[in-house]
Scaffold this motif. Structure first.
Motif, PDB file in Angstrom:
ATOM      1  N   ILE A 642       0.859  -1.192   0.000  1.00  0.00           N
ATOM      2  CA  ILE A 642       0.000   0.000   0.000  1.00  0.00           C
ATOM      3  C   ILE A 642       0.899   1.248   0.000  1.00  0.00           C
ATOM      4  O   ILE A 642       1.876   1.308   0.739  1.00  0.00           O
ATOM      5  CB  ILE A 642      -0.991  -0.024   1.203  1.00  0.00           C
ATOM      6  CG1 ILE A 642      -2.016   1.099   1.099  1.00  0.00           C
ATOM      7  CG2 ILE A 642      -0.272   0.031   2.541  1.00  0.00           C
ATOM      8  CD1 ILE A 642      -3.038   0.932   0.020  1.00  0.00           C
ATOM      9  N   TYR A 643       0.582   2.216  -0.818  1.00  0.00           N
ATOM     10  CA  TYR A 643       1.339   3.450  -1.076  1.00  0.00           C
ATOM     11  C   TYR A 643       2.573   3.235  -1.956  1.00  0.00           C
ATOM     12  O   TYR A 643       3.134   4.198  -2.459  1.00  0.00           O
ATOM     13  CB  TYR A 643       1.759   4.161   0.226  1.00  0.00           C
ATOM     14  CG  TYR A 643       0.596   4.771   0.973  1.00  0.00           C
ATOM     15  CD1 TYR A 643      -0.197   5.751   0.373  1.00  0.00           C
ATOM     16  CD2 TYR A 643       0.272   4.360   2.261  1.00  0.00           C
ATOM     17  CE1 TYR A 643      -1.288   6.300   1.046  1.00  0.00           C
ATOM     18  CE2 TYR A 643      -0.815   4.915   2.944  1.00  0.00           C
ATOM     19  CZ  TYR A 643      -1.605   5.878   2.323  1.00  0.00           C
ATOM     20  OH  TYR A 643      -2.669   6.429   2.968  1.00  0.00           O
ATOM     21  N   ARG A 644       3.000   1.975  -2.134  1.00  0.00           N
ATOM     22  CA  ARG A 644       4.150   1.735  -3.017  1.00  0.00           C
ATOM     23  C   ARG A 644       3.702   1.295  -4.394  1.00  0.00           C
ATOM     24  O   ARG A 644       4.273   1.692  -5.401  1.00  0.00           O
ATOM     25  CB  ARG A 644       5.089   0.683  -2.400  1.00  0.00           C
ATOM     26  CG  ARG A 644       6.355   0.423  -3.188  1.00  0.00           C
ATOM     27  CD  ARG A 644       7.326  -0.454  -2.414  1.00  0.00           C
ATOM     28  NE  ARG A 644       6.718  -1.668  -1.881  1.00  0.00           N
ATOM     29  CZ  ARG A 644       6.463  -2.765  -2.610  1.00  0.00           C
ATOM     30  NH1 ARG A 644       6.741  -2.802  -3.886  1.00  0.00           N
ATOM     31  NH2 ARG A 644       5.939  -3.834  -2.036  1.00  0.00           N
ATOM     32  N   ILE A 645       2.660   0.436  -4.448  1.00  0.00           N
ATOM     33  CA  ILE A 645       2.141  -0.057  -5.732  1.00  0.00           C
ATOM     34  C   ILE A 645       1.329   1.048  -6.410  1.00  0.00           C
ATOM     35  O   ILE A 645       0.518   1.707  -5.777  1.00  0.00           O
ATOM     36  CB  ILE A 645       1.242  -1.307  -5.515  1.00  0.00           C
ATOM     37  CG1 ILE A 645       2.041  -2.441  -4.857  1.00  0.00           C
ATOM     38  CG2 ILE A 645       0.592  -1.768  -6.812  1.00  0.00           C
ATOM     39  CD1 ILE A 645       3.049  -3.117  -5.727  1.00  0.00           C
ATOM     40  N   SER A 646       1.569   1.232  -7.716  1.00  0.00           N
ATOM     41  CA  SER A 646       0.856   2.285  -8.460  1.00  0.00           C
ATOM     42  C   SER A 646      -0.627   1.967  -8.578  1.00  0.00           C
ATOM     43  O   SER A 646      -1.006   0.820  -8.826  1.00  0.00           O
ATOM     44  CB  SER A 646       1.409   2.392  -9.885  1.00  0.00           C
ATOM     45  OG  SER A 646       2.765   2.679  -9.852  1.00  0.00           O
ATOM     46  N   GLY A 647      -1.462   2.975  -8.400  1.00  0.00           N
ATOM     47  CA  GLY A 647      -2.883   2.839  -8.728  1.00  0.00           C
ATOM     48  C   GLY A 647      -3.074   3.130 -10.207  1.00  0.00           C
ATOM     49  O   GLY A 647      -2.173   3.664 -10.867  1.00  0.00           O
ATOM     50  N   VAL A 648      -4.231   2.772 -10.751  1.00  0.00           N
ATOM     51  CA  VAL A 648      -4.513   3.051 -12.168  1.00  0.00           C
ATOM     52  C   VAL A 648      -4.666   4.566 -12.330  1.00  0.00           C
ATOM     53  O   VAL A 648      -5.464   5.207 -11.636  1.00  0.00           O
ATOM     54  CB  VAL A 648      -5.796   2.326 -12.625  1.00  0.00           C
ATOM     55  CG1 VAL A 648      -6.129   2.679 -14.060  1.00  0.00           C
ATOM     56  CG2 VAL A 648      -5.627   0.819 -12.468  1.00  0.00           C
ATOM     57  N   LYS A 746       1.191  -2.868  10.560  1.00  0.00           N
ATOM     58  CA  LYS A 746       0.761  -4.065   9.819  1.00  0.00           C
ATOM     59  C   LYS A 746       1.846  -4.560   8.866  1.00  0.00           C
ATOM     60  O   LYS A 746       1.566  -5.283   7.906  1.00  0.00           O
ATOM     61  CB  LYS A 746      -0.514  -3.755   9.011  1.00  0.00           C
ATOM     62  CG  LYS A 746      -1.706  -3.308   9.861  1.00  0.00           C
ATOM     63  CD  LYS A 746      -2.327  -4.496  10.583  1.00  0.00           C
ATOM     64  CE  LYS A 746      -3.583  -4.086  11.328  1.00  0.00           C
ATOM     65  NZ  LYS A 746      -4.156  -5.219  12.071  1.00  0.00           N
ATOM     66  N   GLU A 747       3.103  -4.160   9.107  1.00  0.00           N
ATOM     67  CA  GLU A 747       4.197  -4.514   8.185  1.00  0.00           C
ATOM     68  C   GLU A 747       4.309  -6.017   7.890  1.00  0.00           C
ATOM     69  O   GLU A 747       4.544  -6.405   6.755  1.00  0.00           O
ATOM     70  CB  GLU A 747       5.536  -3.988   8.722  1.00  0.00           C
ATOM     71  CG  GLU A 747       6.687  -4.240   7.762  1.00  0.00           C
ATOM     72  CD  GLU A 747       8.064  -4.056   8.389  1.00  0.00           C
ATOM     73  OE1 GLU A 747       9.037  -4.428   7.741  1.00  0.00           O
ATOM     74  OE2 GLU A 747       8.149  -3.563   9.532  1.00  0.00           O
ATOM     75  N   PRO A 748       4.101  -6.903   8.907  1.00  0.00           N
ATOM     76  CA  PRO A 748       4.203  -8.339   8.579  1.00  0.00           C
ATOM     77  C   PRO A 748       3.229  -8.757   7.470  1.00  0.00           C
ATOM     78  O   PRO A 748       3.497  -9.705   6.735  1.00  0.00           O
ATOM     79  CB  PRO A 748       3.832  -9.020   9.905  1.00  0.00           C
ATOM     80  CG  PRO A 748       4.155  -8.010  10.962  1.00  0.00           C
ATOM     81  CD  PRO A 748       3.858  -6.680  10.354  1.00  0.00           C
ATOM     82  N   LYS A 751       3.863  -5.507   4.236  1.00  0.00           N
ATOM     83  CA  LYS A 751       5.265  -5.365   3.801  1.00  0.00           C
ATOM     84  C   LYS A 751       5.701  -3.899   3.688  1.00  0.00           C
ATOM     85  O   LYS A 751       6.612  -3.579   2.935  1.00  0.00           O
ATOM     86  CB  LYS A 751       5.522  -6.063   2.448  1.00  0.00           C
ATOM     87  CG  LYS A 751       5.045  -7.492   2.354  1.00  0.00           C
ATOM     88  CD  LYS A 751       5.923  -8.430   3.157  1.00  0.00           C
ATOM     89  CE  LYS A 751       5.611  -9.884   2.892  1.00  0.00           C
ATOM     90  NZ  LYS A 751       4.917 -10.562   3.940  1.00  0.00           N
ATOM     91  N   MET A 752       5.031  -3.002   4.413  1.00  0.00           N
ATOM     92  CA  MET A 752       5.391  -1.573   4.372  1.00  0.00           C
ATOM     93  C   MET A 752       5.914  -1.145   5.746  1.00  0.00           C
ATOM     94  O   MET A 752       5.164  -0.991   6.704  1.00  0.00           O
ATOM     95  CB  MET A 752       4.190  -0.713   3.969  1.00  0.00           C
ATOM     96  CG  MET A 752       3.750  -0.912   2.533  1.00  0.00           C
ATOM     97  SD  MET A 752       5.022  -0.550   1.298  1.00  0.00           S
ATOM     98  CE  MET A 752       5.102   1.242   1.392  1.00  0.00           C
ATOM     99  N   SER A 753       7.240  -0.982   5.830  1.00  0.00           N
ATOM    100  CA  SER A 753       7.879  -0.563   7.081  1.00  0.00           C
ATOM    101  C   SER A 753       7.852   0.958   7.175  1.00  0.00           C
ATOM    102  O   SER A 753       7.508   1.647   6.203  1.00  0.00           O
ATOM    103  CB  SER A 753       9.336  -1.037   7.091  1.00  0.00           C
ATOM    104  OG  SER A 753      10.022  -0.421   6.008  1.00  0.00           O
TER     105      SER A 753
END
Length: 820
Positions: A642-648, A746-748, A751-753
């Motif tokens: 979340i926040y790293r993957i591009s949205g459309v 919720k990093e585990p 995957k967003m530290s």
């Protein structure tokens, strides 16, 4: 004099045609070089080029002498009752070597005094012209080359005396080091015969490159100029005529049974061995997969390979995802450490550029390059996460980790294609394995670890900025399926997945029409992969606990700056296994994307000062920020990336429009929208603020504050800076800060530290409105790396700080105050 020809051999094909990003050789030098050569400087450069060439010519003659040395005693024994080799075998292996030696000895003896007694009137074009006119001897050598290699291999395997002779070949060093003898690379039990046998072919390539350099530095009116042009033309024609023949000869080894075993594919892969990551060079031959590592060698010696394991393709099987046992515990490298490495690499690149621009010491540049290589190597070793497992039918299992699904698919397909042939299982003897491993050095097609510090200075640095891609549609599917596409770009020497379309269900002609904004970090290629979505939960890969979808097709295109760097969309079609995917793209360079442009319409929220928006809404935090944060926390806080993957991009633009218009349907639209698009809208809002959330005025002070070493001083300064922010900016910043901390909890799952989030939001919240022109920054890469690390560190400092209350912050006074 340096050892010039003792570097790894160069492919004549690459050299002659100038592939791989270098300049191609042309009989006429590039426009403006020769005509504009300053006479004195040009002639001095000629001397330097010739001196270097002369030194390498001396080594080459010594190599030919070494190759000829055993010929006389071998011929002497050929007529006795116990010959080592027959006359025919001797003549085959040493065919034309004596003639080539005599040609070069004469050339060297004539050129040497001219270089030693150098003056501005010296001419030597006729010597190069004569050398080029004798290339017919090389043609005969090349035509016999394959037979010579095969004969040398067979004789070495069947004849211990010849094997011993070939292993004891010595090459004299240059005259400067009369005592030194260099033993040429041992290639398995064949010894040095094969390495030396390739030298004549390599030499033509070398002299062709030297002719090109000489022409660059020879005035057009110099008497040598037309002679050198003629020599270059002859040499190039010769190389062109033999290129087609050389390739298969360099990619083939003869098996003990006399069959040809060809190298099909090779590359560097990360293997999980004994619960740790090891970089391996993997070689796929027509009947065997061999995993090797480079041996450590002493200075001045060629590198060699050490075989770690091999599997005959007849014994190689791919486990289905559900069959593969869980992988041994390999601790993934923390994302924030990977990001730190990237930042260090970017900063080191900038330092190297500065040193070069200021004509800094070569020792300092080499030291920086070494540091950069170490960081890039660590990044290459620790970033891959996609499992690629293979089994030996006898029970042993091997696991590689790759960065890209494209790469995994390429290896799998190449192996499966070879397995369709009638292959037999076998066991290699230690001698056979030595020969095969020894051949890897000369056969390999990938010579360097894929890191940017291994690139030549004149290679394209790639694109820095944002690539906008619209994936339109696809055709060519034979039956209906659930289909989607992913996009990969290369970054820091390896490929990473950057975007994914939605799944188009039960169709043969999916129409996505989805736009993505992909960040490029020195990228040169875009890959598109088309998948069939699998919903069968039994097909879970135990290595990474993910369902494996089937790749229907994949394709790659080069990101040519001329094509991409236009303001207009460029539409293209990529063909993959009979499937055609239509897409469009355009590129925004980083210096353009760094600019903040205020909105002309003050009625909206994007591009409008935050104080104007909060005053109009009578709110403490802009409505757009509150709504996006609420939606992410409701249903996106566990979304991976979340926040790293591009949205459309089209979805983000639609949300931007409704927020700007204050449309009453905003809440309904938000609840239906893909969560990555909502996250993207929030990032876009902060990116398009006319000045950063943490303000232009305070930016220099934030940069100074984060650089303080004393923790108490840093704390004092950083809190004082927050207190100095305008209230709407401060309240919004603290609101966002608490949200990002909840995401990181919720990093585990996602995957967003904290470090990941700081990397995403740091430049967005701090980057100044105008990028100041800094004279020492020479490229977009430098502009980007400059200050970015500090921007990330500022946000990370506040994210790692205990909760900051607006009221407490305003109430507390400083022990001392500083003007900002």
């Amino acid at each position: 004099m340096p050892y010039i020809d003792e570097s790894p051999t160069m492919s004549p094909q690459l050299s002659a045609r100038g592939q791989g990003g270098g300049d191609s050789i042309s009989p006429t030098p590039p426009e403006g070089l020769a005509p504009g050569v300053e006479a004195g400087k040009g002639l001095e450069m000629r001397k330097l080029v010739l001196s270097g060439f002369l030194a390498s010519e001396e080594i080459y003659i010594n190599q030919l002498e070494a190759l000829l040395l055993p010929m006389k005693p071998l011929k002497a024994t050929a007529t006795t009752s116990q010959p080592v080799l027959t006359i025919q075998q001797i003549e085959t292996i040493f065919y034309k070597i004596q003639d080539i030696y005599e040609i070069h000895k004469e050339f060297y003896d004539n050129l040497c005094p001219k270089v030693q007694q150098w003056d501005s009137q010296v001419t030597m074009g006729h010597l190069f012209q004569k050398l080029a006119s004798q290339l017919g001897v090389y043609k005969a050598f090349v035509d016999n080359y394959k037979v010579a290699l095969e004969t040398a291999e067979k004789c070495s395997q069947s004849n211990n005396q010849f094997q011993k002779i070939s292993e004891e070949l010595k090459v004299k060093g240059p005259k400067d080091s009369k005592d030194s003898h260099t033993s040429v690379t041992m290639e398995g039990t064949l010894g040095n015969e094969l390495a030396l046998l390739y030298k004549p072919i390599d030499r033509v390539t070398r002299s062709t490159l030297v002719l090109h350099d000489l022409l660059k530095h020879t005035p057009v009116d110099h008497p040598d100029y037309p002679l050198l042009q003629d020599a270059l033309r002859i040499s190039q024609n010769f190389l062109s005529s033999i290129n087609e023949d050389i390739d298969p000869r360099r990619t083939a080894v003869t098996t003990p049974k006399g069959e040809t075993r060809q190298l099909v594919k090779d590359g560097f892969l990360v293997e999980v061995s004994e619960s740790s990551r090891k970089l391996r060079h993997v070689f796929l031959f027509t009947d065997v997969l061999l995993c090797a590592k480079l041996k450590k060698t002493s200075a001045g010696k060629h590198q060699q390979y050490d075989c770690k394991w091999y599997i005959p393709l007849a014994d190689l099987v791919f486990p289905s995802p559900e069959e593969s046992e869980a992988s041994p515990q390999v601790h993934p490298f923390p994302d924030h450490e990977l990001e730190d490495m990237k930042m260090k690499i970017s900063a080191l690149k900038s330092e190297i550029q500065k040193e070069k621009a200021n004509k800094g010491q070569s020792r300092a540049i080499e030291r920086l390059k070494k540091k950069m290589f170490e960081n890039e190597f660590l990044l290459l070793l620790n970033s891959p996460t996609i499992p690629f497992r293979i089994h030996n039918r006898n029970g042993k299992s091997y696991l590689f980790l790759l960065s890209s699904d494209y790469e995994r698919s390429e290896w799998r397909e190449a192996i499966q294609k070879l397995q369709k042939k009638d292959l037999q299982a076998f066991v290699l003897s230690s001698v056979e394995l030595q020969v095969l491993t020894g051949s890897c050095f000369k056969l390999r097609t990938v010579h360097n670890i894929p890191v940017t510090s291994n690139k030549d200075d004149d290679e394209s640095p790639g694109l820095y900025g944002f690539l906008h891609v619209i994936v339109h549609s696809a055709k060519g599917f034979k039956q209906s399926a659930n289909l989607y596409c992913t996009l990969e770009v290369d970054s820091f020497g390896y490929f990473v997945s950057k975007a994914k379309t939605r799944v188009f269900r039960d169709t043969t002609e999916p129409k996505w029409d989805e736009e993505f904004e992909i960040e490029l970090e020195g990228s040169q290629s875009l890959r598109i992969l088309c998948y069939e979505k699998c919903y069968d939960k039994t097909k879970v890969n135990k290595d990474n606990n993910e369902i494996v979808d089937k790749i229907m097709g994949k394709g790659q295109i080069q990101l040519d700056p001329q094509t991409v760097e236009t303001k207009n969309w460029h539409t293209d079609v990529i063909e993959m296994n009979g499937i055609k995917v239509e897409f469009s793209m355009k590129f925004t360079s980083r210096d353009m994307s760094l600019k903040r442009t205020p909105s002309k319409k003050q009625t909206g929220v994007f591009g409008v000062k935050i104080s104007v928006v909060t005053k109009r809404e009578r709110s403490k935090v802009p409505y757009i920020v509150r709504q996006c944060v609420e939606e992410v926390e409701k249903r996106g806080i566990e979304e991976v990336g979340i926040y790293r993957i591009s949205g459309v991009a089209t979805d983000i633009q639609a949300l931007k429009t409704v927020f700007d218009a204050n449309n009453k349907d905003i809440l309904l639209m938000l609840s239906d929208m893909d969560i990555n698009a909502i996250a993207g809208t929030l990032k876009l809002y902060f990116r398009e603020l006319p000045e950063p959330l943490l303000t232009d005025r305070l930016y220099p002070a934030f940069m100074e504050g984060i650089a303080l070493s004393d923790p108490a001083a840093k704390e004092n300064c950083m809190m004082h800076l927050l207190r100095t922010l305008p209230d709407p900016n401060l309240i919004t910043f603290l609101f966002l800060l608490e949200h990002l901390k909840r995401v990181a909890e919720k990093e585990p799952i996602n995957k967003m530290s904290l470090h990941n989030l700081a990397t995403v939001f740091g430049p967005t919240l701090l980057r100044p409105s105008e990028v100041e022109s800094k004279a020492h920054l020479t490229s977009a890469a430098d502009i980007w790396s400059h200050d970015v690390m500090a921007q990330v560190q500022v946000l990370l400092y506040y994210l790692q700080h205990p909760p900051i209350s607006f009221a407490e912050l305003k109430r507390n006074t400083l022990y001392f105050s500083t003007d900002v």
